[in-house]
Design an enzyme around this catalytic site. Structure first.
Site: not given
Ligand code: ADP
Length: 161
Positions: A19, A43, A94, A132
């Site tokens: 992130h 959620k 990803r 996460s």
């Molecule tokens: P959500 O529940 O909205 O998917 P996340 O916190 O899991 O929330 O992810 C938020 C955004 O960050 C999403 O677009 C996800 O694809 C992106 N993201 C999460 N981890 C990574 C990573 N390692 N590299 C690039 N983008 C990421």
């Protein structure tokens, strides 16, 4: 300086180095970036909204990132965008597995709010495996997550049961 506004919405449960990388790069493209924590009771998140926001603020500071705001919203992203007068959304991609969901969400959001533009930033290869949920799982099983998340998160997540 480019002052275009953009929102990076997500659960950030918790924020990871993946992130942080997206926040840094989005910050270069859009001079006025808001990281918006999704706060929807439907959620289930491990960390509270307050904890997630605290960890984001602290990690942004630790990473020396300037000019990024942290906010939260409840309900639809499009309503948050309308309310704050914005239309650019950042999401990270990803693997191909992210694509289906992200594509669907982007099109649904466009249907709900025609002005929306979703900008996808490709993950840095070194964070391609990082999520996460995986970080929480590794921590729960006693693994060392210090190389996966910002310092403040590594400290907090140690206490995960
Ligand atoms: P959500 O529940 O909205 O998917 P996340 O916190 O899991 O929330 O992810 C938020 C955004 O960050 C999403 O677009 C996800 O694809 C992106 N993201 C999460 N981890 C990574 C990573 N390692 N590299 C690039 N983008 C990421």
């Amino acid at each position: 300086m480019n002052k275009t506004r953009a929102v990076y919405p997500g659960s950030f449960d918790p924020i990871t180095n993946g992130h942080i990388d997206i926040i840094k790069r989005a910050g270069f493209l859009f001079g006025n970036l808001t990281v918006a924590v999704i706060d929807n009771p439907s959620k289930k998140c491990y960390f509270s909204k307050k904890e997630r926001m605290f960890m984001i603020r602290k990690s942004i500071g630790e990473a020396g990132i300037k000019g990024v705001t942290v906010d939260s919203f409840r309900g639809l992203l499009v309503d948050y965008l309308r309310k704050t007068g914005q239309n650019i959304v950042i999401r990270g991609l990803r693997a191909v597995s992210d694509f289906d969901y992200e594509f669907q969400m982007a099109l649904m959001n466009r249907k709900l709010y025609g002005k929306i533009e979703t900008v996808f930033l490709m993950t840095d290869a070194k964070f391609a495996y990082l999520s996460s949920s995986l970080v929480r799982e590794v921590a729960r099983l006693g693994g060392d997550v210090r190389c996966l998340v910002p310092k403040v998160v590594a400290k907090k997540i140690k206490k995960l049961k």
